[in-house]
Scaffold this motif. Structure first.
Motif, PDB file in Angstrom:
ATOM      1  N   MET A 119       0.984  -1.265  -0.193  1.00 14.84           N
ATOM      2  CA  MET A 119       0.094   0.086   0.065  1.00 14.84           C
ATOM      3  C   MET A 119       0.841   1.271   0.028  1.00 14.84           C
ATOM      4  N   LEU A 120       0.786   2.016  -0.944  1.00 16.41           N
ATOM      5  CA  LEU A 120       1.624   3.371  -0.911  1.00 16.41           C
ATOM      6  C   LEU A 120       0.736   4.339  -1.636  1.00 16.41           C
ATOM      7  N   GLU A 121       1.214   5.618  -1.324  1.00 16.06           N
ATOM      8  CA  GLU A 121       0.728   6.910  -2.122  1.00 16.06           C
ATOM      9  C   GLU A 121       1.010   6.968  -3.560  1.00 16.06           C
ATOM     10  N   ASP A 122       0.196   7.111  -4.465  1.00 18.61           N
ATOM     11  CA  ASP A 122       0.463   7.591  -5.982  1.00 18.61           C
ATOM     12  C   ASP A 122       1.192   8.730  -5.972  1.00 18.61           C
ATOM     13  N   SER A 123       2.340   8.666  -6.547  1.00 18.15           N
ATOM     14  CA  SER A 123       3.075   9.896  -6.412  1.00 18.15           C
ATOM     15  C   SER A 123       2.841  10.706  -7.508  1.00 18.15           C
ATOM     16  N   ARG A 124       1.989  10.427  -8.533  1.00 16.51           N
ATOM     17  CA  ARG A 124       1.440  11.512  -9.485  1.00 16.51           C
ATOM     18  C   ARG A 124       0.336  12.130  -8.964  1.00 16.51           C
ATOM     19  N   LEU A 153      -3.996   9.960  -3.260  1.00 13.25           N
ATOM     20  CA  LEU A 153      -4.664   8.689  -3.805  1.00 13.25           C
ATOM     21  C   LEU A 153      -3.825   7.509  -3.239  1.00 13.25           C
ATOM     22  N   ILE A 154      -4.419   6.727  -2.528  1.00 12.36           N
ATOM     23  CA  ILE A 154      -3.709   5.553  -1.919  1.00 12.36           C
ATOM     24  C   ILE A 154      -3.700   4.252  -2.823  1.00 12.36           C
ATOM     25  N   LYS A 156      -6.792  -1.787  -5.511  1.00 10.23           N
ATOM     26  CA  LYS A 156      -7.778  -0.978  -5.136  1.00 10.23           C
ATOM     27  C   LYS A 156      -7.147   0.410  -4.884  1.00 10.23           C
ATOM     28  N   SER A 157      -7.933   1.549  -5.413  1.00 12.63           N
ATOM     29  CA  SER A 157      -7.536   2.766  -4.796  1.00 12.63           C
ATOM     30  C   SER A 157      -8.316   3.543  -3.762  1.00 12.63           C
ATOM     31  N   ILE A 158      -7.619   4.173  -2.793  1.00 13.89           N
ATOM     32  CA  ILE A 158      -8.555   4.638  -1.991  1.00 13.89           C
ATOM     33  C   ILE A 158      -8.135   6.294  -1.890  1.00 13.89           C
ATOM     34  N   VAL A 159      -8.916   7.016  -1.759  1.00 11.82           N
ATOM     35  CA  VAL A 159      -8.891   8.622  -1.455  1.00 11.82           C
ATOM     36  C   VAL A 159      -8.633   8.695   0.004  1.00 11.82           C
TER      37      VAL A 159
END
Length: 59
Positions: free
Chosen positions: A28-33, A37-38, A53-56
């Protein structure tokens, strides 16, 4: 994956996060772009089946 999402939303785990469970590599990591958005991803190391899965992050 639901447990990890719950723990993240309740600040029980910090990013970046990784673990191996049986034949699964989970991260699980934060989208650098897109800050906030996790991305939660599970990959089966034997079959290469992947789920994501994307999590805000609302915090």
């Amino acid at each position: 994956m639901n447990r990890l999402e719950y723990e993240f939303k309740n600040r029980a785990i910090a990013l970046p996060y990784q673990e191996d469970f049986e034949t699964w590599h989970i991260s699980m990591l934060e989208d650098s772009r897109k800050p906030g958005l996790i991305v939660l991803e599970a990959i089966n190391t034997k079959t290469n089946v992947a789920f994501s899965k994307s999590i805000v992050d609302g915090y």
